[in-house]
Enzyme design. Structure first.
Site, PDB file in Angstrom:
ATOM      1  N   LYS A  53      13.136  12.930  22.837  1.00  0.00           N
ATOM      2  CA  LYS A  53      13.126  11.554  22.331  1.00  0.00           C
ATOM      3  C   LYS A  53      11.818  10.907  22.746  1.00  0.00           C
ATOM      4  CE  LYS A  53      16.046   8.746  20.177  1.00  0.00           C
ATOM      5  NZ  LYS A  53      17.185   9.120  19.321  1.00  0.00           N
TER       6      LYS A  53
HETATM    7  N1  GLU Z   1      17.097   9.368  15.636  1.00  0.00           N
HETATM    8  C1  GLU Z   1      18.155  10.148  15.078  1.00  0.00           C
HETATM    9  C2  GLU Z   1      19.196  10.475  16.129  1.00  0.00           C
HETATM   10  O1  GLU Z   1      19.298   9.824  17.125  1.00  0.00           O
HETATM   11  C3  GLU Z   1      17.647  11.377  14.335  1.00  0.00           C
HETATM   12  C4  GLU Z   1      16.915  12.375  15.152  1.00  0.00           C
HETATM   13  C5  GLU Z   1      16.260  13.485  14.333  1.00  0.00           C
HETATM   14  O2  GLU Z   1      16.492  13.568  13.139  1.00  0.00           O
HETATM   15  O3  GLU Z   1      15.504  14.235  14.940  1.00  0.00           O
HETATM   16  O4  GLU Z   1      19.999  11.357  15.954  1.00  0.00           O
END
Ligand code: GLU
Length: 439
Positions: free
Chosen positions: A129
């Site tokens: 993240k």
């Molecule tokens: N931000 C989204 C989540 O928390 C998508 C993450 C992604 O597609 O890599 O799942």
């Protein structure tokens, strides 16, 4: 003005190497929630403290300064982070968040949840993240482009199509991903679409990605209802958060015949027991920037929305909204978590005591990363799929993941959250075990 030091630096806390012996305090921070969930699953799995520590500790983290020259010439500085919680099953995978309160601990929690989420829907990824502590509403598009390009340059050594693949999250969108992709590609000297997912179609995005998280929420809700013998067309739904996830979820619920009776955003909420016309509400949102002021509904506060007598409550806004203060007010039979981490550990215990079934975030909102994976596969093959193929494969992944989680929950008498985490954590630990420890 030149910036020489980092003012008001939010100090990152040291990695919690003593975690198994000194469990994180059970308060409502996202990292405390993530650690306490991990501790519960580790206990179910019977892992030792060394394994627990491996799973609790991010593999790599970076904290970068992100200076911005504002449109008026002044310089301001932001803090940016990228955390790769785990890379044992494949590249780190996870979103990039722009929000004012972002700090290293929040990014650590979100990265850990990505690892479990990718494991639960069986994607060949670890979890990662990123975040920048910025309120994107306060900056022009040109300023956000400069922030994104500078942040990308600073974390360049960590990301790549085979190492760590970014996607949108709160406060970022497909345009942000296009800037990341362009910055990365220009620096490498050729176009590399697979370094990010959630891009615009014109630069290698996937059909269906924009609504994937929301579609996945509705698929798992339908699966949970079906198990209880309740048709989706018979239920009332309240959705907290009307951003990318909540607004599309409300629209898909309505399309599939559920009655959406309440929604809210950061400015306030609405209620109409006869059912909100979500299509018209989306037009109102596009025109005004908020759900507030919609003519065909009564005003409602965000907190009151959580306590409505509905069948399904979808918290799709921010972390920690269902805590020891609010969880006791929930009268829904199902809480389907659209946001990451909307329920604290204390909130979870209260919901369980009151007989509320929680379909956890790491399962319920995994549709986004599932279609991110499809986008990455398509980019790697430079061959793009039709919309119906994506929709069918997404539905299959989500319902089969729900089936696995629910079967384990019944077999071992676990909550859906604990069962989902046990599956995600076990898959990650299995990859560690088979690969062995180097050297
Ligand atoms: N931000 C989204 C989540 O928390 C998508 C993450 C992604 O597609 O890599 O799942």
């Amino acid at each position: 003005m030149t910036t020489t030091s980092i003012p008001d630096s939010p100090q990152p806390t040291p990695p919690e190497t003593d975690l198994p012996d000194a469990p994180a305090p059970r308060n409502s921070s996202p990292l405390a929630t993530a650690h306490s969930q991990l501790a519960t699953a580790v206990e179910v799995l019977g892992y030792d403290s060394g394994q627990h520590q491996m799973l609790a500790t991010p593999r790599r983290e970076i904290h970068v300064a992100v200076p911005l020259r504002r449109d008026d010439g002044e310089t301001v500085l932001f803090h940016g982070f990228r955390v790769q919680h785990n890379i044992s099953r494949g590249p780190g995978k996870g979103g990039l968040r722009y929000a004012p309160g972002v700090d290293i601990d929040e990014v650590r929690a979100l990265a850990m949840w990505m690892t479990w989420k990718c494991g639960i829907v069986d994607l060949p990824y670890g979890g990662a993240k990123g975040g920048v502590a910025i309120d994107p509403r306060d900056y022009s598009t040109a300023e956000l482009e400069r922030v994104t390009r500078r942040y990308t340059s600073e974390i360049m050594p960590m990301i790549g199509p085979d190492t760590d693949v970014m996607a949108p999250d709160m406060g970022t969108d497909e345009q942000t991903m296009a800037w990341v992709m362009d910055t990365y590609s220009v620096n490498r000297g050729y176009t590399i679409p697979a370094v990010v997912t959630g891009k615009p179609l014109a630069v290698g995005g996937s059909r269906g990605r924009g609504t994937a998280t929301s579609a996945g929420i509705v698929h798992v809700t339908a699966a949970a209802l079906e198990e209880a013998g309740v048709p989706l067309t018979d239920v009332t739904v309240a959705v907290q958060g009307f951003g990318k996830v909540g607004s599309h979820a409300a629209a898909i619920f309505a399309e599939r015949g559920a009655k959406v009776v309440a929604v809210s955003d950061q400015y306030g909420g609405l209620r109409n027991d006869a059912g909100i016309d979500v299509k018209r509400l989306l037009e109102h949102l596009a025109a005004t920037g908020s759900v507030v002021g919609f003519d065909d509904a009564e005003p409602l506060s965000n907190v009151d929305l959580l306590g409505l007598e509905v069948d399904v409550l979808v918290p799709a806004a921010v972390e920690g909204v269902l805590d020891e203060q609010t969880a006791g007010r929930v009268r829904a039979r199902w809480v389907v978590e659209g946001a990451n981490g909307p329920t604290t550990t204390a909130g979870d215990a209260i919901l369980a005591r009151n007989g509320v079934t929680v379909v956890p975030d790491v399962l319920a909102n995994a549709g986004g990363v599932v279609v991110s994976y499809f986008e990455w596969v398509q980019a790697n093959q430079t061959y793009w799929w039709a919309e119906h193929e994506i929709a069918e494969r997404l539905e299959h992944r989500m319902t089969s993941a729900y089936g696995d989680v629910s079967a384990l929950a019944r077999r071992q008498d676990l909550s859906l959250r604990d069962a989902a985490l046990v599956i995600g954590i076990q898959r990650t630990a299995e990859a560690h075990r088979i690969r062995g420890l180097y050297p």
